[in-house]
Design a protein around this motif. Structure first.
Motif, PDB file in Angstrom:
ATOM      1  N   VAL A   1      41.705  73.269  99.578  1.00  0.00           N
ATOM      2  CA  VAL A   1      42.377  74.430  98.978  1.00  0.00           C
ATOM      3  C   VAL A   1      41.538  75.677  99.214  1.00  0.00           C
ATOM      4  CG1 VAL A   1      43.040  75.489  96.782  1.00  0.00           C
ATOM      5  CG2 VAL A   1      43.687  73.131  97.274  1.00  0.00           C
ATOM      6  N   ALA A   2      40.225  75.569  98.996  1.00  0.00           N
ATOM      7  CA  ALA A   2      39.342  76.718  99.229  1.00  0.00           C
ATOM      8  C   ALA A   2      39.328  77.103 100.702  1.00  0.00           C
ATOM      9  CB  ALA A   2      37.932  76.392  98.749  1.00  0.00           C
TER      10      ALA A   2
ATOM     11  N   TYR B   1      42.541  78.868 101.580  1.00  0.00           N
ATOM     12  CA  TYR B   1      42.514  80.201 100.979  1.00  0.00           C
ATOM     13  C   TYR B   1      41.693  81.157 101.839  1.00  0.00           C
ATOM     14  CZ  TYR B   1      41.439  83.952  97.727  1.00  0.00           C
ATOM     15  OH  TYR B   1      41.278  85.179  97.157  1.00  0.00           O
ATOM     16  N   VAL B   2      40.551  80.679 102.317  1.00  0.00           N
ATOM     17  CA  VAL B   2      39.680  81.509 103.153  1.00  0.00           C
ATOM     18  C   VAL B   2      40.365  81.829 104.472  1.00  0.00           C
ATOM     19  CG1 VAL B   2      37.543  81.444 104.480  1.00  0.00           C
ATOM     20  CG2 VAL B   2      37.526  80.787 102.099  1.00  0.00           C
TER      21      VAL B   2
ATOM     22  N   ARG C   1      43.612  81.835 105.094  1.00  0.00           N
ATOM     23  CA  ARG C   1      44.769  82.703 104.851  1.00  0.00           C
ATOM     24  C   ARG C   1      44.363  84.155 104.635  1.00  0.00           C
ATOM     25  NH1 ARG C   1      48.352  81.780  99.804  1.00  0.00           N
ATOM     26  NH2 ARG C   1      48.159  83.967  99.348  1.00  0.00           N
ATOM     27  N   ASN C   2      43.221  84.376 104.028  1.00  0.00           N
ATOM     28  CA  ASN C   2      42.750  85.746 103.816  1.00  0.00           C
ATOM     29  C   ASN C   2      42.047  86.325 105.026  1.00  0.00           C
ATOM     30  OD1 ASN C   2      43.786  86.032 101.277  1.00  0.00           O
ATOM     31  ND2 ASN C   2      41.961  85.223 100.282  1.00  0.00           N
TER      32      ASN C   2
END
Length: 118
Positions: A104-105, A108-109, A111-112
């Protein structure tokens, strides 16, 4: 019960007092005779010829920090693999949850755009 923590509190107070006394002693007892050489940016005596060509971009540090964070988290898997047979299914479920949180982390990284290098 609290009396058993008394040595730890005493040690924390002693360590804090030593740190404060060391800083104060260095401040008051250190020689204060600034010479022109000591006031230069580099005390070694070498003057700066040119400024650096360019600064490192912030993305470089961000990528480095992400690498260290994920690398340290992956290091936690080694002790787990060593004792995996001892704990059995419980360890497998815990590691699955851990890897899920890690993924998940990671997504998230990604995607950003933290891992894009342009």
């Amino acid at each position: 019960m609290l009396a058993s923590y008394l040595p730890i509190v005493f040690m924390l107070v002693l360590a804090g007092a030593f740190a404060v006394l060391s800083v104060m002693a260095a401040r008051f007892l250190s020689p204060k005779d600034p010479t022109p050489a000591k006031l230069m940016p580099y005390e070694c005596g070498i003057t700066e010829v040119d400024a650096p060509a360019e600064r490192f971009p912030v993305r470089f540090y961000l990528t480095a920090m992400l690498f260290v964070i994920f690398d340290v988290e992956v290091i936690l898997m080694f002790p787990w693999a060593v004792v995996f047979k001892k704990f059995g299914m419980f360890a497998l479920v815990e590691m699955s949850i851990f890897i899920g949180i890690l993924l998940v982390a990671y997504f998230y990284v990604v995607r950003n755009g933290a891992l894009e290098w342009d």
